[in-house]
Design a protein around this motif. Structure first.
Motif, short mmCIF file in Angstrom:
data_model
loop_
_atom_site.label_atom_id
_atom_site.label_comp_id
_atom_site.label_asym_id
_atom_site.label_seq_id
_atom_site.Cartn_x
_atom_site.Cartn_y
_atom_site.Cartn_z
N ILE A 13 0.83 -1.21 0.00
CA ILE A 13 0.00 0.00 0.00
C ILE A 13 0.86 1.26 0.00
N VAL A 14 1.92 1.26 0.81
CA VAL A 14 2.83 2.41 0.83
C VAL A 14 3.52 2.58 -0.51
N THR A 15 3.92 1.47 -1.13
CA THR A 15 4.58 1.53 -2.43
C THR A 15 3.65 2.12 -3.49
N LEU A 16 2.40 1.64 -3.50
CA LEU A 16 1.44 2.14 -4.48
C LEU A 16 1.11 3.61 -4.24
N TRP A 17 1.04 4.00 -2.97
CA TRP A 17 0.80 5.43 -2.67
C TRP A 17 1.95 6.27 -3.21
N PHE A 18 3.18 5.81 -3.01
CA PHE A 18 4.34 6.55 -3.50
C PHE A 18 4.31 6.66 -5.02
N ILE A 19 4.00 5.56 -5.70
CA ILE A 19 3.96 5.57 -7.17
C ILE A 19 2.84 6.48 -7.66
N ALA A 20 1.67 6.40 -7.03
CA ALA A 20 0.56 7.26 -7.43
C ALA A 20 0.91 8.73 -7.23
N THR A 21 1.55 9.05 -6.12
CA THR A 21 1.93 10.43 -5.85
C THR A 21 2.98 10.92 -6.84
N LEU A 22 3.99 10.11 -7.09
CA LEU A 22 5.04 10.49 -8.02
C LEU A 22 4.47 10.69 -9.43
N THR A 23 3.59 9.79 -9.84
CA THR A 23 2.97 9.93 -11.17
C THR A 23 2.15 11.20 -11.27
N PHE A 24 1.39 11.51 -10.22
CA PHE A 24 0.58 12.73 -10.22
C PHE A 24 1.46 13.97 -10.32
N VAL A 25 2.54 13.98 -9.54
CA VAL A 25 3.42 15.15 -9.54
C VAL A 25 4.08 15.34 -10.91
N ARG A 276 -1.84 12.79 -24.63
CA ARG A 276 -1.74 13.49 -23.35
C ARG A 276 -3.00 13.31 -22.51
N ASP A 277 -3.50 12.09 -22.50
CA ASP A 277 -4.68 11.76 -21.71
C ASP A 277 -4.22 11.47 -20.29
N TYR A 278 -4.15 12.51 -19.47
CA TYR A 278 -3.52 12.41 -18.16
C TYR A 278 -4.19 11.38 -17.27
N THR A 279 -5.51 11.33 -17.28
CA THR A 279 -6.23 10.41 -16.41
C THR A 279 -5.84 8.96 -16.72
N VAL A 280 -5.80 8.61 -17.98
CA VAL A 280 -5.47 7.24 -18.38
C VAL A 280 -4.02 6.92 -18.04
N ILE A 281 -3.13 7.87 -18.28
CA ILE A 281 -1.71 7.65 -17.99
C ILE A 281 -1.51 7.35 -16.51
N MET A 282 -2.07 8.19 -15.65
CA MET A 282 -1.89 8.02 -14.21
C MET A 282 -2.52 6.73 -13.72
N SER A 283 -3.75 6.46 -14.16
CA SER A 283 -4.47 5.29 -13.65
C SER A 283 -3.84 3.99 -14.12
N LEU A 284 -3.45 3.91 -15.39
CA LEU A 284 -2.83 2.68 -15.89
C LEU A 284 -1.46 2.46 -15.27
N THR A 285 -0.74 3.54 -15.00
CA THR A 285 0.56 3.39 -14.33
C THR A 285 0.39 2.78 -12.95
#
Length: 317
Positions: A13-25, A276-285
């Motif tokens: 969970i911590v790893t996925l949170w970090f990846i999600a945060t990094l991708t968003f930034v 540049r479909d940001y939503t798809v990029i972040m979610s699939l990552t």
């Protein structure tokens, strides 16, 4: 076992949170936005309404909180490029094609690579061993997408082997093999090489163990010695790589899927980057990262079940 699994889930969970945060930034650090480039000819009010629909008019901090909240609920958001199409729908429709391609590639890698590694171990310093060394070198040197192009050029359209046109929902399971053969081989080549190399090293290491010498001294038959003692123990290191390799092939086949026009998640991710479909990029990552970390947990558990000498506890193994 349960305590260990819960501990690993916390790490995941911590790893996925970090990846999600990094991708968003990283996504939000890019100049411009996916709406502005497409709405230059639209009235300002219309552009603002579109941004409001996707939450792009809100501050980054608010969007980040909403983004994490949606992820926790399992809502991966809507595509900006294709209005009305959600990322959840994309995964449901296109994951089966990517999963089939990845599983076939892993199966080919095991079926071909493991016997080659065993053969090279028992035939050291012979032409079989040298052949496996050459194959391993080629496997780590030739990217999958380069091999895909070469396979298309060499075999595409011959003997009824197509290079494009696979529709996972339209073609029956067995009829689709001719469409997935070449891309599966392209993705499996690196796995064949690494499986052969690791299996060779593992078999050689096991052969030199004291318990193998003891078994020989007790008169254990050659077939029993090979299959029950040598291969059973030598295959354990390969198991540790199996889960991550499956996840890696499923998530890393985007270029091969594009070359063969396969309607999978890899191609969807590549298209989302182009548009540049940001939503798809972040979610699939995040989804791909979840596949990978879950595969690591499954491999750890399977490793402990296969080898009774390993005990999984809340601490060390």
């Amino acid at each position: 076992m349960l305590k260990y699994i819960l501990k690993r889930l916390g790490i995941m969970i911590v790893t996925l949170w970090f990846i999600a945060t990094l991708t968003f930034v990283l996504i939000n650090a890019l100049p411009g936005d996916p709406i502005g480039a497409k709405a230059k000819k639209l009235p300002a009010a219309t552009e603002q309404a579109i941004k409001a629909k996707y939450g792009l008019d809100k501050p980054a901090s608010v969007r980040y909180v909403n983004y994490l909240g949606d992820l926790v609920k399992g809502d991966l958001g809507q595509s900006i490029q294709w209005p009305g199409k959600t990322v959840n729908d994309m995964i449901k429709a296109e994951l089966p094609a990517s999963a089939r391609l990845g599983l076939q590639a892993v199966a080919i890698g095991l079926i071909v690579g493991l016997p080659l590694g065993v053969l090279a171990a028992f035939r050291r310093n012979h032409w079989e061993d040298y052949g496996v060394i050459v194959l391993s070198t080629l496997g780590v040197s030739i990217p999958g997408f380069v091999l895909a192009i070469l396979l298309q050029f060499a075999f595409g359209g011959k003997n009824g082997i197509p290079t494009v046109g696979w529709n996972n929902s339209a073609h029956p399971f067995f009829a689709a093999f001719k469409y997935t053969l070449l891309p599966s081989i392209a993705l499996a080549f690196g796995g064949i090489a690494s499986n052969a190399r690791f299996m060779k090293s593992s078999v050689i290491d096991v052969i030199n163990q004291d318990y193998i010498l003891t078994a020989k001294a007790k008169g254990v038959g050659k077939a029993s010695l090979v299959f029950r003692h040598i291969l059973r123990n030598a295959i354990l290191p390969v198991i540790t790589m199996l889960g991550p390799r499956i996840a890696g092939i499923i998530t890393g086949s985007l270029i091969v899927e594009q070359i063969f026009a396969i309607p999978g998640l890899g191609r969807e991710l590549l298209n989302s980057i182009n548009y540049r479909d940001y939503t798809v990029i972040m979610s699939l990552t995040v989804f791909f990262a979840a596949l990978y970390v879950v595969s690591l947990l499954v491999v750890d558990i399977c490793y402990a079940l296969v080898d009774p000498r390993i005990k999984v506890t809340g601490g060390a193994k």
